[in-house]
Design an enzyme around this catalytic site. Sequence first.
Site, PDB file in Angstrom:
ATOM      1  N   ASN A 273     -12.187  -1.283   8.321  1.00  0.00           N
ATOM      2  CA  ASN A 273     -12.210  -0.544   9.580  1.00  0.00           C
ATOM      3  C   ASN A 273     -10.815  -0.222  10.090  1.00  0.00           C
ATOM      4  O   ASN A 273     -10.575   0.866  10.630  1.00  0.00           O
ATOM      5  CB  ASN A 273     -12.986  -1.342  10.630  1.00  0.00           C
ATOM      6  N   GLU A 295      -6.155   3.057  -4.458  1.00  0.00           N
ATOM      7  CA  GLU A 295      -7.274   2.557  -5.264  1.00  0.00           C
ATOM      8  C   GLU A 295      -8.578   3.243  -4.877  1.00  0.00           C
ATOM      9  O   GLU A 295      -9.329   3.711  -5.719  1.00  0.00           O
ATOM     10  CB  GLU A 295      -7.462   1.056  -5.044  1.00  0.00           C
ATOM     11  N   ILE A 365      -5.746 -11.755   6.512  1.00  0.00           N
ATOM     12  CA  ILE A 365      -6.409 -12.778   7.316  1.00  0.00           C
ATOM     13  C   ILE A 365      -5.440 -13.356   8.335  1.00  0.00           C
ATOM     14  O   ILE A 365      -5.767 -13.493   9.513  1.00  0.00           O
ATOM     15  CB  ILE A 365      -6.997 -13.873   6.416  1.00  0.00           C
ATOM     16  N   GLY A 389      -5.935  -5.233  -4.941  1.00  0.00           N
ATOM     17  CA  GLY A 389      -4.731  -4.550  -5.393  1.00  0.00           C
ATOM     18  C   GLY A 389      -3.581  -4.625  -4.428  1.00  0.00           C
ATOM     19  O   GLY A 389      -2.535  -3.998  -4.662  1.00  0.00           O
TER      20      GLY A 389
END
Length: 507
Positions: A273, A295, A365, A389
Site C-alpha cells: 500500500n 520486479e 518492518i 528483491g
Amino acid sequence: MPHDSRILHPALRGRLMSADDAARLILPGDTVGMSGFTGAGYPKAVPAALARHISAAHAAGQPFKVSVWTGASTAPELDGALAAADGVELRLPYQSDPVCRQRINDGRMEYLDIHLSHVAQFAWFGFLGKLDVAVVEVAAILEDGRLVPSTSVGNNKTWLDQADKIILEVNSAVPAGLDGMHDLYYGTQLPPHRKPIPLVRPSDRIGEPYLRCNPDKVIAVVQTDAPDRDTRFAAPDEASRRIAGHILEFFAHEVAKGRLPAELLPLQSGVGNIANAVLAGLGDGPFENLTAFTEVLQDGMLDLLGSGKLAFASATALSLSSQAREAFNADLARYRSRILLRPQEISNHPELVRRLGVIAMNGIIEADLYGNINSTHVMGTQIMNGIGGSGDFARNGFLSIFMTPSTAKGGSISCIVPMTPHVDHTEHDVQVVVTEQGLADLRGLSPKQRARLIIERCAHPDYRPALRDYCQRALAGSPGKHTPHLLEEALSWHVRYLRSGSMAAQA
C-alpha cells in the site's frame, strides 16, 4: 476443450491430461520448481491436485512431502494448499501466504530466505541440489515446443532448463496479446566466463520473446482457464500519503541540486500500500517521462503508464488487482510497446541495477537508530514474508530508500527502535529512511549523526523522548563511542512488547 488451440506442438498435445493425473507424476521427496511471482503466473490446478494427493497419502499413514522453489510468492491454491496439507519440506525463496507463514514459524516447514537475484544462479551452481520437476504456467505452446510465457517470468527459464521432468499448465485466461511482451535472455554464463549483459536502458530488448523447452522432458500438459490472484491494495491512508509526500519532496530537492535528472532515474518499487501511494503521488507530481526497472508492475505503476507519466517499465511480473487487470487487458495493444517482462535473474541483477542507477524504494518492518533495517522478522524470530528483491536493489541502487509508518499495532509498536533483533540491510546499504513523520537523509553521516536525525525526523513523538534518553545514556555508558549501545537494554523494547503488548515504557 476449446482452448486446446493454444497447444500447437503435436506430441505435447498428445500428453494432455487432468491435473490429478499430472499431480500423480510428482513423487514424495521430489523438489518441484513452480512458476509464479507475487501472485502472477503461478500454476492453478496441479498444486491443488498435489495437495489433495498428499492429504490422501497422510490419511493412509504414508509420508509425503515435497520441496517447493518458486520465483516469489504465489497464491492460496499453491502455497496455501500445499502448506495446509502439511506437504512442504522446504520452501524458497519468498512467500506471503498466512498458512505457509504459520507452518514456518511453528517449525513444521523449513524455509530458505535468499535474495531473489541469487536463486537462479544458486540453482545453476548446484548449491540447492537437484530439481526433479518443473510445474510452469504458460499462455501457449508453439509448434516447435517453445512457450509463450504467462503474466510472470520469475525463475521459469531456469526451472525449464534444470528440471528432469516438466509439467505445463496452459492457461487460456492469460490474454493471447501477451505474446511478444517478454524478453528472455539466454546469454548468462557460469563463472569464470561471464560477459557483461548488454542492457543500458530499461527498454532494451536483449533476448527472445519465448521460453525454450525440450519437449522430451514434458511429461504432462494440463489446460486451465483461471485468472491470477486478485492482488488488492487499500486506498492510501493518511500515513501513506504523507510518506509519499516526503519522498516526492526529496526527489524535487535532488533534481534542484543537480543530483537527479528532471525525469529522475529508473524506479524500483516494492509491493504494498505504501509503495502504491508513492506511485500515486508520482502521478500527481511534476516528473515526466519516468522509467521503471523493477520486479513487479502493480496497480500504481500501471496507472502511471496509462497517464503517460511513465514512459516504459521493465519487470518480471504483472501483479494486478482484478480491476487493473481488466484495464490492462482492454488496452493491451498500447501497453505492449511500453512493458517488458524478464527473468528475475535479469530484473533483479545487481550489475544492471547499479549500471542503470535505479532508485530503490522498499517497505520495512523496523529500522534502528543507526539505519540498520529489519524487513523480514517480527520481534526478531517470526518470519513475515522474506527479503525478496529488496537487497538486490538497496545495495546496488543509486538511492536506497526504506519506508514505514512510524508505529504499528495502534501505536503499541515503534517502528524506530534502539536495535533491530534481525538485520536484513545493514546501515551501509541504507541511504534514506522515511515515515509519515519525515525523511532522514543519512548520506555522509556518522552513526551518531544518523541516530539523531532518525529520531527527530522519523520516530513517532510518543517514542522520541525514550529514544533520545537511550542515545544519551548509551553515549555515556558504552565502552565504544562510535556506535554506542547499552547491550543490556538494546532489545528491551521488543522484550517489553512480548511481555506486555506494548513497547511503551509505561505499559
